[in-house]
Design a protein around this motif. Sequence first.
Motif, PDB file in Angstrom:
ATOM      1  N   ASP A   1       8.851  21.508  -9.768  1.00 64.24           N
ATOM      2  CA  ASP A   1       7.991  20.328  -9.671  1.00 64.24           C
ATOM      3  C   ASP A   1       8.735  19.231  -8.923  1.00 64.24           C
ATOM      4  O   ASP A   1       9.930  18.989  -9.182  1.00 64.24           O
ATOM      5  CB  ASP A   1       7.599  19.839 -11.061  1.00 64.24           C
ATOM      6  N   TYR A   2       8.027  18.532  -8.043  1.00 61.42           N
ATOM      7  CA  TYR A   2       8.702  17.574  -7.172  1.00 61.42           C
ATOM      8  C   TYR A   2       7.874  16.311  -6.969  1.00 61.42           C
ATOM      9  O   TYR A   2       6.643  16.322  -7.088  1.00 61.42           O
ATOM     10  CB  TYR A   2       8.948  18.199  -5.787  1.00 61.42           C
ATOM     11  N   VAL A   3       8.589  15.228  -6.639  1.00 59.47           N
ATOM     12  CA  VAL A   3       8.000  14.030  -6.057  1.00 59.47           C
ATOM     13  C   VAL A   3       8.835  13.733  -4.820  1.00 59.47           C
ATOM     14  O   VAL A   3      10.037  13.454  -4.921  1.00 59.47           O
ATOM     15  CB  VAL A   3       8.005  12.833  -7.025  1.00 59.47           C
ATOM     16  N   LEU A   4       8.215  13.831  -3.634  1.00 57.80           N
ATOM     17  CA  LEU A   4       8.921  13.763  -2.355  1.00 57.80           C
ATOM     18  C   LEU A   4       8.394  12.600  -1.518  1.00 57.80           C
ATOM     19  O   LEU A   4       7.290  12.096  -1.755  1.00 57.80           O
ATOM     20  CB  LEU A   4       8.726  15.072  -1.577  1.00 57.80           C
ATOM     21  N   THR A   5       9.162  12.218  -0.518  1.00 60.50           N
ATOM     22  CA  THR A   5       8.685  11.258   0.476  1.00 60.50           C
ATOM     23  C   THR A   5       8.640  11.947   1.836  1.00 60.50           C
ATOM     24  O   THR A   5       9.421  12.870   2.108  1.00 60.50           O
ATOM     25  CB  THR A   5       9.610  10.034   0.557  1.00 60.50           C
ATOM     26  N   LEU A   6       7.709  11.521   2.687  1.00 59.79           N
ATOM     27  CA  LEU A   6       7.600  12.097   4.027  1.00 59.79           C
ATOM     28  C   LEU A   6       8.469  11.304   4.997  1.00 59.79           C
ATOM     29  O   LEU A   6       8.370  10.077   5.087  1.00 59.79           O
ATOM     30  CB  LEU A   6       6.148  12.108   4.501  1.00 59.79           C
ATOM     31  N   LYS A   7       9.280  12.017   5.751  1.00 57.00           N
ATOM     32  CA  LYS A   7      10.314  11.401   6.592  1.00 57.00           C
ATOM     33  C   LYS A   7       9.744  10.624   7.773  1.00 57.00           C
ATOM     34  O   LYS A   7      10.387   9.704   8.281  1.00 57.00           O
ATOM     35  CB  LYS A   7      11.285  12.479   7.085  1.00 57.00           C
TER      36      LYS A   7
ATOM     37  N   VAL B   1       4.461  12.664  -1.835  1.00 53.02           N
ATOM     38  CA  VAL B   1       3.802  13.933  -2.162  1.00 53.02           C
ATOM     39  C   VAL B   1       4.420  14.481  -3.444  1.00 53.02           C
ATOM     40  O   VAL B   1       5.650  14.610  -3.543  1.00 53.02           O
ATOM     41  CB  VAL B   1       3.957  14.959  -1.022  1.00 53.02           C
ATOM     42  N   GLY B   2       3.593  14.807  -4.414  1.00 57.73           N
ATOM     43  CA  GLY B   2       4.114  15.321  -5.678  1.00 57.73           C
ATOM     44  C   GLY B   2       3.281  16.453  -6.224  1.00 57.73           C
ATOM     45  O   GLY B   2       2.140  16.663  -5.807  1.00 57.73           O
ATOM     46  N   GLY B   3       3.853  17.201  -7.146  1.00 55.78           N
ATOM     47  CA  GLY B   3       3.120  18.270  -7.811  1.00 55.78           C
ATOM     48  C   GLY B   3       3.981  19.474  -8.104  1.00 55.78           C
ATOM     49  O   GLY B   3       5.207  19.447  -7.973  1.00 55.78           O
TER      50      GLY B   3
ATOM     51  N   PHE C   1       9.480  22.248   2.572  1.00 59.74           N
ATOM     52  CA  PHE C   1       9.824  20.864   2.874  1.00 59.74           C
ATOM     53  C   PHE C   1       9.755  20.595   4.378  1.00 59.74           C
ATOM     54  O   PHE C   1       9.324  19.527   4.818  1.00 59.74           O
ATOM     55  CB  PHE C   1      11.222  20.542   2.353  1.00 59.74           C
ATOM     56  N   GLU C   2      10.181  21.567   5.173  1.00 55.26           N
ATOM     57  CA  GLU C   2      10.198  21.388   6.626  1.00 55.26           C
ATOM     58  C   GLU C   2       8.782  21.281   7.182  1.00 55.26           C
ATOM     59  O   GLU C   2       8.502  20.447   8.058  1.00 55.26           O
ATOM     60  CB  GLU C   2      10.934  22.551   7.280  1.00 55.26           C
ATOM     61  N   ILE C   3       7.874  22.107   6.674  1.00 54.40           N
ATOM     62  CA  ILE C   3       6.483  22.047   7.133  1.00 54.40           C
ATOM     63  C   ILE C   3       5.880  20.683   6.820  1.00 54.40           C
ATOM     64  O   ILE C   3       5.162  20.091   7.634  1.00 54.40           O
ATOM     65  CB  ILE C   3       5.653  23.169   6.484  1.00 54.40           C
ATOM     66  N   LEU C   4       6.189  20.176   5.647  1.00 50.42           N
ATOM     67  CA  LEU C   4       5.656  18.875   5.247  1.00 50.42           C
ATOM     68  C   LEU C   4       6.386  17.714   5.916  1.00 50.42           C
ATOM     69  O   LEU C   4       5.850  16.607   6.003  1.00 50.42           O
ATOM     70  CB  LEU C   4       5.750  18.711   3.724  1.00 50.42           C
ATOM     71  N   GLY C   5       7.611  17.970   6.368  1.00 50.68           N
ATOM     72  CA  GLY C   5       8.439  16.868   6.841  1.00 50.68           C
ATOM     73  C   GLY C   5       8.870  15.996   5.682  1.00 50.68           C
ATOM     74  O   GLY C   5       8.879  14.762   5.779  1.00 50.68           O
ATOM     75  N   ALA C   6       9.218  16.646   4.566  1.00 44.74           N
ATOM     76  CA  ALA C   6       9.485  15.936   3.318  1.00 44.74           C
ATOM     77  C   ALA C   6      10.973  15.841   3.020  1.00 44.74           C
ATOM     78  O   ALA C   6      11.765  16.701   3.419  1.00 44.74           O
ATOM     79  CB  ALA C   6       8.773  16.632   2.161  1.00 44.74           C
TER      80      ALA C   6
ATOM     81  N   VAL D   1       0.839  -1.194   0.000  1.00 48.03           N
ATOM     82  CA  VAL D   1       0.000   0.000   0.000  1.00 48.03           C
ATOM     83  C   VAL D   1       0.879   1.251   0.000  1.00 48.03           C
ATOM     84  O   VAL D   1       1.860   1.336   0.753  1.00 48.03           O
ATOM     85  CB  VAL D   1      -0.946   0.008   1.220  1.00 48.03           C
ATOM     86  N   TYR D   2       0.504   2.212  -0.866  1.00 53.80           N
ATOM     87  CA  TYR D   2       1.190   3.500  -0.947  1.00 53.80           C
ATOM     88  C   TYR D   2       0.157   4.610  -0.785  1.00 53.80           C
ATOM     89  O   TYR D   2      -0.993   4.490  -1.234  1.00 53.80           O
ATOM     90  CB  TYR D   2       1.898   3.669  -2.295  1.00 53.80           C
ATOM     91  N   HIS D   3       0.584   5.701  -0.175  1.00 53.33           N
ATOM     92  CA  HIS D   3      -0.290   6.858   0.016  1.00 53.33           C
ATOM     93  C   HIS D   3       0.256   8.011  -0.833  1.00 53.33           C
ATOM     94  O   HIS D   3       1.390   8.461  -0.634  1.00 53.33           O
ATOM     95  CB  HIS D   3      -0.354   7.241   1.488  1.00 53.33           C
ATOM     96  N   ILE D   4      -0.546   8.481  -1.766  1.00 50.67           N
ATOM     97  CA  ILE D   4      -0.109   9.475  -2.748  1.00 50.67           C
ATOM     98  C   ILE D   4      -0.895  10.769  -2.554  1.00 50.67           C
ATOM     99  O   ILE D   4      -2.133  10.764  -2.504  1.00 50.67           O
ATOM    100  CB  ILE D   4      -0.311   8.978  -4.192  1.00 50.67           C
ATOM    101  N   PHE D   5      -0.164  11.880  -2.453  1.00 53.12           N
ATOM    102  CA  PHE D   5      -0.780  13.200  -2.383  1.00 53.12           C
ATOM    103  C   PHE D   5      -0.287  14.027  -3.575  1.00 53.12           C
ATOM    104  O   PHE D   5       0.913  14.040  -3.869  1.00 53.12           O
ATOM    105  CB  PHE D   5      -0.418  13.915  -1.082  1.00 53.12           C
TER     106      PHE D   5
END
Length: 660
Positions: A440-446, A383-385, A404-409, A335-339
């Motif tokens: 534009d980015y595709v990130l992971t949450l830490k 998280v991407g976009g 990035f810090e707010i998202l924890g990304a 399972v993956y969670h995509i935003f």
Amino acid sequence: MTSVVSKLILILVIYLECGVECTSKYEVGVTENIPGVIPRLCLSLGELSCTENGDTFESAVYEYEGIPCYPPGVVSTCEERLNVANEVWKGTAPFCHPSETACEDASMDEVLTSRCDGRDGTCCWTGLPERRLCYPRDGEDPVDVPHINTGLECAMCDVFGFICDVTTELEPDQLFLDGDHARCLPPSPVRLKDRHSHHLSVISYNVYEIPYPVGQFGQRERVCRIPNRLFEEHPEVDVIIFQEVFLGGCGYEFGVSLRDLLAANGFLYTTATVGDPPELYLRPYNGGIFIASKWQILSENSTVFSPVGPSDDIYLAKGVAYATIEKSFQGRSKVYHIFGTHLQYTPLGEAHTMFDVMRVLQVQEMAQFIVEQNIPKSEPVIVGGDFNADTYNNMYHEHRDEIFEILGARMPNIIGNWYTTYDSDLIPGIFVGAEREWIDYVLTLKDHQQPSSSNLRSFRLPGTGVFIDDDDHSELYKDSKIDYVDTWKTFEQFVDEGICKNIGVSNFNIKQLERLRSVARHPIAVNQVELHPYLPQKKLVDYCKSHNIALTAYSPFCAPGRGWLTDDTKPGLLQDPAVLAIAAKHKKTAGQVLLRYHIQRDIVVIPKSSNEKRIKENFEVFDFDLSGEELTKLGGMNKNYRSYLLFKGHPMYPFDDDEE
């Protein structure tokens, strides 16, 4: 990334209560005033606005409720033509070009030949604005005449990246663009590659689809070509986060959407578009964001941002799309969670500070939205976009890091070519970036499961660039079989039938005018071309005047408002010392001098502006005269500078014969 908001043209239809014989009246040419957007007023073209729909022109006014209409704008009142039972329009589908004998071939009599009626959704595709109204003959049954696709109609399919089907029968549930004549099938699906469930490939793709319906100028055709070309380049992709798909893309008025084409390639699962349906008055357009997946979407959610900066974004319901995806492969699943998101953009020429604040507020809302989904820490979150926060330019790293810090990304390592985010040689378009940037980015949450390895790479798909673009700007047009002489003959039919009085051309060079004049039954009334002191086109001007062809000058100021220009690439005609010196002498603006330059040469000039002050100034050009010396000075500034080089590569491209 930039989004453009339209001025909503309001067509008022007044239905009268009366007997069967009564027809309806409606007004054309009123423009709704959207707060914060300078209105373009009264865009109707008078009698033509009625007759092009086959209706009767009743009256016109140059002011509507006290609002002046800028010439040639008027508000026209039309009376709908009374429909008669058994009448049939030939050529009312999106792809339509009925022959001159369309009614005769069907054993019917022709009642009316008309331009398309945009009010009832049956308008023909731009460039083929014709339909014929037929009525059964006494004692004869209409004949259903089968049609064989012509090269012209198949060329329409090619524009969309589709395949022209020359058969006359298709299965009812088959995906196609079904016009009255042309039938366009989507290209064959791409064979996708599957990898084990613990590997996930995510693409963030900003489609750049304008949020309001427009005429054919490349947007819909380009969107149609995206899915197959994307899968050809990246057959391993699992998830795509789309942004700026406001209308659904492709042939939205034909019943074929971008989602249909994704499904045809095996991407069967998509979320709803963020902010759809939109709030009609507060935010008239949806957010354009949705997630497409090759794997089953177990659940989805979305939210619309509350804070938004003073820009076109106030009309867009931007926000966050969320999808829980389960990837299954060879008996294993994960399972993956995509935003997916699209943050506030900074308008061209504006300082970043205010809009940085808006992006921070939006990201805070997004972070709270992610928390509310109660995602287990043991499951990965991606998280991407389009974040509109630049990595390429060191000036903006602090803002990017704050987001990035707010998202924890965490951002994966960037590999490959950075320069795909910018290309100064791209065909001109209002969305082309003026600077190299990486937004534009595709990130992971830490705080959630991390990948053992990951990377981030940008790419550009050939043939899907801004507007109608490809690597050498010619792929779309190089094999075109459309001859302007054939189009001209259709125009002449309009004159014969009283639909219009005069017909003309645009962007024609001398050789093309000579060729057209040799076959024309009706005179060429006008040639609309780019004209200004940096591109005076003296030979073309002299030729047109000698053959009584009026000239209309577009881009008289060298189109300084083109969004892709930088300070280094702007032509600077309005700042040219010679122009400014003449303007100072007459106590006028540079723009007024340039307009007067054309007027005194008996050239029609059509400046474009959305600024009320400058629009008024553009009319204040009849109270002074340029001297012969000043006209000569302005006429001697030739740089062969052409603002628009669209359609390069077309077999009949007109600008290769530019004067030196």
